[in-house]
Design an enzyme around this catalytic site. Structure first.
Site, short mmCIF file in Angstrom:
data_model
loop_
_atom_site.label_atom_id
_atom_site.label_comp_id
_atom_site.label_asym_id
_atom_site.label_seq_id
_atom_site.Cartn_x
_atom_site.Cartn_y
_atom_site.Cartn_z
N ARG A 43 74.56 6.49 19.53
CA ARG A 43 74.39 6.28 20.96
C ARG A 43 73.64 5.00 21.25
O ARG A 43 73.38 4.69 22.41
CB ARG A 43 73.57 7.43 21.51
CG ARG A 43 74.28 8.30 22.48
CD ARG A 43 73.25 9.35 22.80
NE ARG A 43 73.46 9.99 24.03
CZ ARG A 43 74.16 11.12 24.18
NH1 ARG A 43 74.78 11.66 23.18
NH2 ARG A 43 74.22 11.68 25.35
N ARG A 92 73.36 23.96 31.67
CA ARG A 92 72.41 23.12 30.95
C ARG A 92 71.34 22.60 31.89
O ARG A 92 71.63 22.22 33.03
CB ARG A 92 73.15 21.93 30.32
CG ARG A 92 73.63 22.23 28.91
CD ARG A 92 74.54 21.17 28.36
NE ARG A 92 74.02 19.80 28.45
CZ ARG A 92 74.63 18.75 27.88
NH1 ARG A 92 75.74 18.92 27.19
NH2 ARG A 92 74.13 17.54 28.01
P1 AP5 Z 1 74.84 15.44 24.85
O1 AP5 Z 1 74.82 16.89 24.72
O2 AP5 Z 1 75.58 14.63 23.88
O3 AP5 Z 1 75.31 15.09 26.33
P2 AP5 Z 1 76.13 13.85 26.94
O4 AP5 Z 1 76.43 12.71 26.07
O5 AP5 Z 1 75.37 13.56 28.16
O6 AP5 Z 1 77.52 14.39 27.14
P3 AP5 Z 1 77.92 15.74 27.76
O7 AP5 Z 1 77.82 16.83 26.74
O8 AP5 Z 1 77.16 15.93 29.03
O9 AP5 Z 1 79.43 15.46 28.17
P4 AP5 Z 1 80.78 15.61 27.35
O10 AP5 Z 1 81.38 14.27 27.22
O11 AP5 Z 1 80.59 16.41 26.10
O12 AP5 Z 1 81.64 16.42 28.41
P5 AP5 Z 1 82.22 17.92 28.35
O13 AP5 Z 1 83.34 18.00 27.37
O14 AP5 Z 1 81.13 18.91 28.24
O15 AP5 Z 1 73.34 14.90 24.87
C1 AP5 Z 1 72.35 15.53 25.66
C2 AP5 Z 1 71.00 14.89 25.44
O16 AP5 Z 1 70.63 15.02 24.05
C3 AP5 Z 1 70.92 13.38 25.72
O17 AP5 Z 1 70.68 13.12 27.07
C4 AP5 Z 1 69.74 12.98 24.81
O18 AP5 Z 1 68.52 13.35 25.40
C5 AP5 Z 1 69.95 13.86 23.59
N1 AP5 Z 1 70.79 13.20 22.57
C6 AP5 Z 1 72.00 13.63 22.09
N2 AP5 Z 1 72.50 12.80 21.17
C7 AP5 Z 1 71.58 11.79 21.04
C8 AP5 Z 1 71.52 10.62 20.25
N3 AP5 Z 1 72.51 10.28 19.39
N4 AP5 Z 1 70.44 9.81 20.38
C9 AP5 Z 1 69.43 10.13 21.22
N5 AP5 Z 1 69.43 11.22 22.00
C10 AP5 Z 1 70.49 12.05 21.91
O19 AP5 Z 1 82.89 18.01 29.81
C11 AP5 Z 1 82.10 17.97 31.00
C12 AP5 Z 1 82.76 18.82 32.08
O20 AP5 Z 1 84.00 18.22 32.46
C13 AP5 Z 1 83.11 20.25 31.61
O21 AP5 Z 1 82.86 21.16 32.66
C14 AP5 Z 1 84.62 20.18 31.29
O22 AP5 Z 1 85.27 21.41 31.49
C15 AP5 Z 1 85.10 19.10 32.25
N6 AP5 Z 1 86.21 18.31 31.71
C16 AP5 Z 1 86.31 17.80 30.44
N7 AP5 Z 1 87.45 17.11 30.28
C17 AP5 Z 1 88.10 17.16 31.50
C18 AP5 Z 1 89.33 16.61 31.97
N8 AP5 Z 1 90.14 15.88 31.19
N9 AP5 Z 1 89.67 16.85 33.26
C19 AP5 Z 1 88.85 17.60 34.07
N10 AP5 Z 1 87.67 18.14 33.66
C20 AP5 Z 1 87.30 17.92 32.40
MG MG Z 2 78.95 17.32 25.14
#
Ligand code: AP5
Ligand code: MG
Ligand code: ZN
Length: 216
Positions: A89, A161
């Site tokens: 990241r 979350r």
């Molecule tokens: P993390 O858990 O990785 O969260 P994020 O990167 O913010 O990503 P999300 O999980 O929120 O989104 P996603 O892309 O997975 O979407 P999803 O599939 O769920 O990280 C959380 C925290 O941990 C960070 O803020 C940091 O503090 C820490 N952290 C983690 N890794 C780190 C690192 N490497 N370094 C430092 N800190 C770190 O989908 C979202 C929603 O959209 C769902 O409801 C889904 O149903 C919907 N959706 C998905 N695809 C579609 C589509 N095609 N059309 C319509 N709706 C859709």
């Molecule tokens: Mg995720």
């Protein structure tokens, strides 16, 4: 062998596509966010340390994350491939990753970059629900579980979350732009980047990804 990285802003669909990709390719899903949330739930020292960053939408310091991923990738189940979700990241995390893969003769097959306009990410994230047990991803409107509050896959409890509030989402998007977006150029220059339109349906994004991977 597939050694994959999922890249994209919060809410792009990394976790959603990961569920489908690991099922198809039988590789382990390594989500650093899921690892931190599990540690917070367990109340471990790592969990206590990580919680303050997650709650504020900030990145956990590189040294902590890198150590965890290095150890995880050394386990036997990663020898035949892996799917990294949410790591690397930052540029230093990407450099650390190659510093422990390269000497072992391992390399990244592709970086799957999922693009979505920021204006639709807030609605996706504030409506998202997740399984507390297996981390399966749902949405209040667009991807409901079959029985309210119960995970379709494992029967676990579905929750929201703590970082999916409007305020924290805003912060997470800023952090993504400042610290993670530079990885697009970084991996593009290495010839590893595959970019996908994450605004298409979940099934269509998956189809695009698997087609591109099979052409690799
Ligand atoms: P993390 O858990 O990785 O969260 P994020 O990167 O913010 O990503 P999300 O999980 O929120 O989104 P996603 O892309 O997975 O979407 P999803 O599939 O769920 O990280 C959380 C925290 O941990 C960070 O803020 C940091 O503090 C820490 N952290 C983690 N890794 C780190 C690192 N490497 N370094 C430092 N800190 C770190 O989908 C979202 C929603 O959209 C769902 O409801 C889904 O149903 C919907 N959706 C998905 N695809 C579609 C589509 N095609 N059309 C319509 N709706 C859709
Ligand atoms: Mg995720
Ligand atoms: Zn579950």
């Amino acid at each position: 062998m597939l050694n994959l990285i999922l890249l994209g802003p919060p809410g792009a669909g990394k976790g959603t596509q990961a569920e489908l990709l690991i099922e198809k390719y039988k590789i382990p899903h390594i989500s650093t966010g899921d690892i931190f949330r599990a540690a917070i739930k367990e109340g471990t020292k790592l969990g206590q340390e990580a919680k303050r960053y997650l709650d504020e939408g900030k990145l956990v310091p590189d040294e902590i994350v890198v150590g965890i991923v290095k150890e995880r990738l050394s386990l036997d189940d990663c020898k035949a491939g892996f799917l990294l979700d949410g790591f690397p990241r930052t540029i230093p995390q990407a450099e650390a990753l190659s510093s422990f893969l390269d000497p072992a003769g391992r390399s990244i097959t592709a970086v799957i970059n999922i693009e979505v306009n920021f204006d639709i990410l807030t609605a996706r994230l504030t409506g998202r629900r997740v399984c507390r047990n297996c981390a399966a991803v749902y949405h209040l409107v667009t991807k409901k579980e079959k029985v309210a509050g119960v995970c379709d896959h494992c029967g676990g409890e579905i929750y929201q979350r703590a970082d999916d509030t409007e305020e924290t989402v805003k912060k997470r998007l800023e952090v993504y732009q400042a610290q993670t977006e530079p990885l697009i150029k970084y991996y593009s220059e290495k010839g590893l980047l595959l970019t996908f339109d994450g605004e298409a349906s979940i099934a269509s994004v998956f189809e695009q990804i698997t087609t591109a991977l099979e052409a690799k």
